[in-house]
Design a protein around this motif. Structure first.
Motif, PDB file in Angstrom:
ATOM      1  N   VAL A  13       0.726  -1.230   0.149  1.00 56.45           N
ATOM      2  CA  VAL A  13       0.169   0.088   0.147  1.00 56.45           C
ATOM      3  C   VAL A  13       0.764   1.517   0.028  1.00 56.45           C
ATOM      4  CG1 VAL A  13      -1.881   1.415   1.270  1.00 56.45           C
ATOM      5  CG2 VAL A  13      -1.837  -1.151   1.263  1.00 56.45           C
ATOM      6  N   GLY A  14       0.663   2.140  -1.019  1.00 58.63           N
ATOM      7  CA  GLY A  14       1.290   3.511  -0.856  1.00 58.63           C
ATOM      8  C   GLY A  14       2.488   3.625  -1.470  1.00 58.63           C
ATOM      9  N   ALA A  15       3.267   4.635  -1.218  1.00 52.96           N
ATOM     10  CA  ALA A  15       4.550   5.275  -1.869  1.00 52.96           C
ATOM     11  C   ALA A  15       5.618   3.938  -1.411  1.00 52.96           C
ATOM     12  CB  ALA A  15       4.953   6.448  -1.470  1.00 52.96           C
ATOM     13  N   ALA A  16       5.422   3.408  -0.473  1.00 51.33           N
ATOM     14  CA  ALA A  16       6.477   2.370   0.090  1.00 51.33           C
ATOM     15  C   ALA A  16       6.694   1.265  -0.929  1.00 51.33           C
ATOM     16  CB  ALA A  16       5.836   1.916   1.438  1.00 51.33           C
ATOM     17  N   GLY A  17       5.693   1.371  -1.931  1.00 45.92           N
ATOM     18  CA  GLY A  17       5.850   0.228  -3.037  1.00 45.92           C
ATOM     19  C   GLY A  17       7.050   0.507  -3.810  1.00 45.92           C
ATOM     20  N   LEU A  18       7.529   1.787  -4.045  1.00 43.58           N
ATOM     21  CA  LEU A  18       8.319   2.440  -5.140  1.00 43.58           C
ATOM     22  C   LEU A  18       9.526   1.452  -5.259  1.00 43.58           C
ATOM     23  CD1 LEU A  18       9.096   4.165  -7.498  1.00 43.58           C
ATOM     24  CD2 LEU A  18       9.640   5.858  -5.657  1.00 43.58           C
ATOM     25  N   GLU A  19      10.292   1.389  -4.019  1.00 42.33           N
ATOM     26  CA  GLU A  19      11.524   0.616  -4.141  1.00 42.33           C
ATOM     27  C   GLU A  19      11.499  -0.775  -4.359  1.00 42.33           C
ATOM     28  OE1 GLU A  19      15.056   2.470  -2.775  1.00 42.33           O
ATOM     29  OE2 GLU A  19      13.631   3.554  -1.080  1.00 42.33           O
ATOM     30  N   PRO A  20      10.700  -1.519  -3.819  1.00 44.82           N
ATOM     31  CA  PRO A  20      10.366  -2.868  -4.310  1.00 44.82           C
ATOM     32  C   PRO A  20       9.970  -3.177  -6.007  1.00 44.82           C
ATOM     33  CG  PRO A  20       9.330  -2.711  -2.224  1.00 44.82           C
ATOM     34  CD  PRO A  20       9.618  -1.206  -2.742  1.00 44.82           C
ATOM     35  N   THR A  21       9.085  -1.930  -6.551  1.00 50.11           N
ATOM     36  CA  THR A  21       8.795  -2.128  -7.864  1.00 50.11           C
ATOM     37  C   THR A  21      10.196  -1.968  -8.656  1.00 50.11           C
ATOM     38  OG1 THR A  21       6.690  -1.174  -7.708  1.00 50.11           O
ATOM     39  CG2 THR A  21       7.973  -0.447  -9.580  1.00 50.11           C
ATOM     40  N   ALA A  68      -0.017  -4.217  -8.588  1.00 49.40           N
ATOM     41  CA  ALA A  68      -1.149  -3.248  -7.909  1.00 49.40           C
ATOM     42  C   ALA A  68      -1.006  -2.016  -7.328  1.00 49.40           C
ATOM     43  CB  ALA A  68      -1.964  -4.552  -6.977  1.00 49.40           C
ATOM     44  N   ASN A  69       0.203  -1.895  -6.883  1.00 46.18           N
ATOM     45  CA  ASN A  69       0.768  -0.585  -6.281  1.00 46.18           C
ATOM     46  C   ASN A  69       0.857   0.645  -7.237  1.00 46.18           C
ATOM     47  OD1 ASN A  69       3.529   0.883  -5.498  1.00 46.18           O
ATOM     48  ND2 ASN A  69       2.048   0.721  -3.667  1.00 46.18           N
ATOM     49  N   LYS A  70      -0.367   0.988  -7.599  1.00 46.62           N
ATOM     50  CA  LYS A  70      -0.253   2.159  -8.757  1.00 46.62           C
ATOM     51  C   LYS A  70       0.582   3.372  -8.113  1.00 46.62           C
ATOM     52  CE  LYS A  70      -4.598   2.154  -8.044  1.00 46.62           C
ATOM     53  NZ  LYS A  70      -6.061   1.991  -8.351  1.00 46.62           N
ATOM     54  N   GLU A  71       0.677   3.625  -6.748  1.00 50.64           N
ATOM     55  CA  GLU A  71       1.225   4.844  -6.184  1.00 50.64           C
ATOM     56  C   GLU A  71       2.857   4.758  -6.708  1.00 50.64           C
ATOM     57  OE1 GLU A  71      -0.634   2.632  -4.440  1.00 50.64           O
ATOM     58  OE2 GLU A  71      -1.900   3.932  -3.223  1.00 50.64           O
ATOM     59  N   SER A  72       3.516   3.675  -6.901  1.00 52.98           N
ATOM     60  CA  SER A  72       4.887   3.723  -7.283  1.00 52.98           C
ATOM     61  C   SER A  72       4.880   4.109  -8.711  1.00 52.98           C
ATOM     62  CB  SER A  72       5.455   2.139  -7.232  1.00 52.98           C
ATOM     63  OG  SER A  72       4.836   1.144  -7.660  1.00 52.98           O
ATOM     64  N   LEU A  73       4.129   3.835  -9.737  1.00 52.94           N
ATOM     65  CA  LEU A  73       3.972   4.471 -11.003  1.00 52.94           C
ATOM     66  C   LEU A  73       3.687   5.911 -10.974  1.00 52.94           C
ATOM     67  CD1 LEU A  73       2.171   2.129 -13.552  1.00 52.94           C
ATOM     68  CD2 LEU A  73       4.558   2.606 -13.436  1.00 52.94           C
TER      69      LEU A  73
END
Ligand code: MG
Length: 397
Positions: free
Chosen positions: A97-105, A118-123
């Protein structure tokens, strides 16, 4: 056998992913799972799916050593990033959930994985960095978002240059049809009562405010490289048509189905193949409700225009919008601010924080932190003013 890592496996999308995997035992294998804090749920998932590796993002919630016997357990955000590039994984489902998904992406794409996102916040927050990581690392992004999955399915086998416009559908959420003044006193409970989709708390509030649809417009812009003028949104309360793609000759394709996230999840795992799944509800046009469409009410749902405008502004502004929205949603869910105040907080933050360029990850992380601080300060001030006016009201009475 497709080997899968699920990041955020204890949330709504994570659980649906495991449900899809459970139904196809010969096809999928879970090699890693992560959760933010829900160690008990994660541990029972480990017992069922036997991944070799389990991660708790918030290390304080790591289970006791006796529980950790069932896998290699690690804690911390860096362990989530490491799990995202698991050497044995073919597909990484990012349902954080949320911007925390960016680095894993970024980690999964740099390692050349298929990222079922599913973590659209990273995009939204890291758009160009994410696309760059994919092209450099050889990874690919398949969206787990019903609208973006629909667009991908409609575009399949066509020349992307023949696409003139896409139209994302929006259910309109629980407050569809209400005027701005009718939204002043709606509660957390009202916002969490979504008419067509059962989802996690953050995205449900985002659906009620239409922040989610703004995030999805930015997501579509990044994923499909279309200009903002070629991305429209229409409210479609029945959530049967998941999006439209219009081609240069005027022909329009749509993808339909009764609302379920399991279909976009299955498609992201097996794309471009289609796999039979008897458990998914067969679409029956006669049983389906009549399909209706309405324009977005920009006055009642200002969060939508704020988000799309942040997308058009570009640079760090989408990250700022996303971070400010996350803080505002948290404050609304905690009862600190009202529903309409969420957009006021986000608008003030966007006006206050200057637009920077995004060249490296730290640009995004910094903009995210600045926006969170600004939003928190605005909310604290609003809470203090609210308390003061309450006291005044009391004295006056
Ligand atoms: Mg969606």
């Amino acid at each position: 056998m497709i080997r899968i890592v699920v990041l955020g496996s204890t949330g709504s999308i994570g659980k649906s992913t495991l449900e899809v995997v459970r139904r196809h035992p010969g096809q999928f294998e879970i090699v890693g799972l992560s959760a933010n804090r829900s160690a008990d749920v994660l541990s029972s998932q480990v017992d069922e799916f036997h991944p070799e590796w389990a991660v708790i993002a918030d290390s304080e919630h790591l289970p006791p050593a006796s529980v950790q016997a069932n896998a290699r357990w690690e804690g911390g955000a860096s362990a989530v990033v490491a799990l995202a590039r698991h050497p044995d994984a073919d597909v990484v489902v990012n349902a954080v959930v949320g911007a925390a998904g960016l680095e894993p992406t970024l980690s999964a794409l740099r390692a050349g994985k298929r990222l079922a996102l599913a973590n659209k916040e990273s995009l939204v927050a890291g758009g160009n960095l994410v696309m760059q990581a994919a092209s450099e690392g050889g990874g690919e992004i398949i969206p787990i978002d019903s609208e973006h999955s629909a667009i991908l399915q409609c575009m399949e086998g066509t020349d992307r240059r023949s696409v003139r416009r896409i139209v994302l559908t929006a259910s309109g959420g629980p407050f569809r049809g209400r005027s701005r003044s009718e939204l002043a006193n709606v509660t957390r409970g009202d916002a969490l009562r979504h008419p067509t989709w059962a989802m996690g708390e953050k995205i449900t509030v985002d659906s009620a405010s239409l922040a989610n649809k703004a995030l999805e417009v930015i997501e579509a812009h990044v994923l499909y490289g279309l200009p903002y003028d070629a991305i429209d949104v229409v409210v479609h309360p029945q959530s049967i048509i998941h999006s439209f793609v219009e081609f240069v000759d005027g022909s329009v394709l749509a993808q339909l189905g009764f609302p379920t996230m399991e279909l976009p999840i299955l498609y992201a795992l097996t794309y471009p193949e289609r796999v039979a799944d008897e458990a998914l509800q067969t679409f029956d046009p006669v049983a389906a409700p009549s399909l209706t469409f309405e324009a977005v009410d920009h006055e009642a749902f200002p969060m939508f225009s704020l988000g799309v405008e942040a997308g058009r502004t570009g640079g760090t502004h989408p990250a700022v919008f996303n971070a400010a929205n996350e803080v505002a949603v948290g404050a609304f869910v905690d009862g600190q601010i009202g529903f309409l105040e969420m957009a006021e907080v986000v608008e003030e933050v966007l006006g206050e924080v200057h637009r920077g360029n995004v060249e490296v990850v730290s640009d995004v992380i910094e903009a995210d932190a600045v926006a969170r601080n600004a939003a928190t300060t605005i909310i604290e001030r609003s809470v203090a003013t609210g308390l003061a006016s309450q006291r005044e009201g009391y004295t006056g009475a």
